[in-house]
Scaffold this motif. Structure first.
Motif, PDB file in Angstrom:
ATOM      1  N   VAL A  59      28.334 -22.549  32.189  1.00  0.00           N
ATOM      2  CA  VAL A  59      27.829 -21.639  33.213  1.00  0.00           C
ATOM      3  C   VAL A  59      26.332 -21.432  33.004  1.00  0.00           C
ATOM      4  O   VAL A  59      25.893 -20.946  31.962  1.00  0.00           O
ATOM      5  CB  VAL A  59      28.556 -20.283  33.167  1.00  0.00           C
ATOM      6  N   GLY A  71      28.325 -14.973  27.425  1.00  0.00           N
ATOM      7  CA  GLY A  71      29.100 -15.923  28.197  1.00  0.00           C
ATOM      8  C   GLY A  71      30.350 -16.301  27.397  1.00  0.00           C
ATOM      9  O   GLY A  71      30.799 -15.554  26.521  1.00  0.00           O
ATOM     10  N   LYS A  73      30.730 -10.010  31.366  1.00  0.00           N
ATOM     11  CA  LYS A  73      30.594 -10.374  32.775  1.00  0.00           C
ATOM     12  C   LYS A  73      31.758  -9.835  33.594  1.00  0.00           C
ATOM     13  O   LYS A  73      31.617  -9.551  34.789  1.00  0.00           O
ATOM     14  CB  LYS A  73      30.481 -11.892  32.914  1.00  0.00           C
ATOM     15  N   ASP A 112      25.575 -17.697  37.174  1.00  0.00           N
ATOM     16  CA  ASP A 112      25.848 -16.285  36.900  1.00  0.00           C
ATOM     17  C   ASP A 112      25.214 -15.391  37.960  1.00  0.00           C
ATOM     18  O   ASP A 112      25.835 -14.458  38.469  1.00  0.00           O
ATOM     19  CB  ASP A 112      25.292 -15.898  35.522  1.00  0.00           C
ATOM     20  N   LEU A 153      21.831 -11.414  29.707  1.00  0.00           N
ATOM     21  CA  LEU A 153      22.900 -12.161  30.365  1.00  0.00           C
ATOM     22  C   LEU A 153      22.907 -13.579  29.809  1.00  0.00           C
ATOM     23  O   LEU A 153      22.031 -14.382  30.122  1.00  0.00           O
ATOM     24  CB  LEU A 153      22.667 -12.168  31.877  1.00  0.00           C
TER      25      LEU A 153
END
Length: 281
Positions: free
Chosen positions: A239, A193, A148, A244, A233
């Motif tokens: 999160v 993540g 990320k 995101d 993702l």
């Protein structure tokens, strides 16, 4: 759950950074499917430990370990040659990487270590393995591990951000080229993540509540690969996908709205960013 057609017994899985973390969890997942393993890592002792564990749980499965510095093209070529000898390859996972710590003013040696391993390691893997996978004629998957940070670019770790942004660009180009060629090989960008890996363990002894385990990341990855996603993702325990998406949209909005660079961390835009994040909640 639909499975990617490359994930079948007998087709090899080549995994760099395969001795620990997400790489090792992927190895266990592939081993459960009966896929021969070709694990690459720069840490010989960790490779041996991983091999011992995998052999105990999967007796009779081909498991080869190859000490590899992915920054060195000749090492990646040797990994390729070992794997190809054994038969068709289903998965190439360019996952090896080093932690950040390279600010904009960091010394050149630190920048080279991060870029050479994280970015050139992926480029080497893509350039060396892709022609072979395409020539096989059957389905295969190339998964490159991004971050990320390579999308939202948080300040303070510039070299790492650059390396991961480069991986995103390389993987997008690869996916486009494969699609245009009508290839059965697919490319995917894994964007984990917060994950409790060896990097995290250097700072905390026990898994933080916010973090996912590597196995959770791999289960999520396998599900999304089965659905044909390019951008994988991953959320974590703190999160959500929605958060995101909003952070990524705000980062892109800096260009569209001509805000200052990295406005998410700019004091004059903090209230606007916070309000944007709360929209729809």
């Amino acid at each position: 759950m639909t499975s990617h057609p490359a994930f079948v017994a007998g087709r090899g899985a080549v995994i760099t950074g395969g001795a620990s973390g997400i790489g090792l969890a992927t190895a266990h997942y592939c081993a459960d499917l009966g896929m021969p393993l070709f694990l690459a890592d720069i840490d010989a002792a960790a490779l041996e430990a991983a091999s011992t564990t995998l052999r105990a749980s999967h007796p009779g499965l081909t498991i080869e370990t190859i000490v590899t510095d992915v920054a060195k093209r000749q090492d990646v070529q040797r990994l390729h040659d070992r794997a190809v000898k054994a038969g068709p390859i289903g998965l190439v996972m360019n996952n090896a990487g080093v932690e950040g710590g390279g600010g904009l003013a960091a010394d050149a040696a630190r920048w080279h270590e991060i870029i050479d391993t994280n970015l050139w390691g992926v480029i080497n893997g893509v350039q060396i393995f892709t022609p072979t996978l395409m020539a096989q004629g059957g389905p295969a998957a190339i998964v490159n591990t991004g971050s990320k940070q390579g999308i939202t670019m948080p300040p303070g770790d510039t070299a790492y951000n650059v390396s991961k942004a480069g991986i995103k660009a390389v993987t997008e180009a690869l996916a486009h080229d494969l699609r245009e060629a009508g290839s059965l090989v697919t490319a995917h960008l894994l964007i984990p993540g917060f994950t409790f890996t060896g990097f995290t363990r250097k700072r905390v002894a026990e898994k933080p509540d916010a973090a996912w385990t590597p196995a959770q990341v791999v289960d999520f990855m396998a599900d999304r690969l089965g659905e044909g996603d390019f951008y994988i993702l991953c959320p974590d325990n703190a999160v959500t996908p929605s958060l995101d998406h909003k952070r990524i949209a705000w980062a892109a909005g800096d260009i569209i709205h001509n805000r200052p660079a990295l406005s998410r961390w700019h004091k004059d835009y903090q209230a606007a960013f916070d309000a944007f994040i709360k929209q729809g909640d």
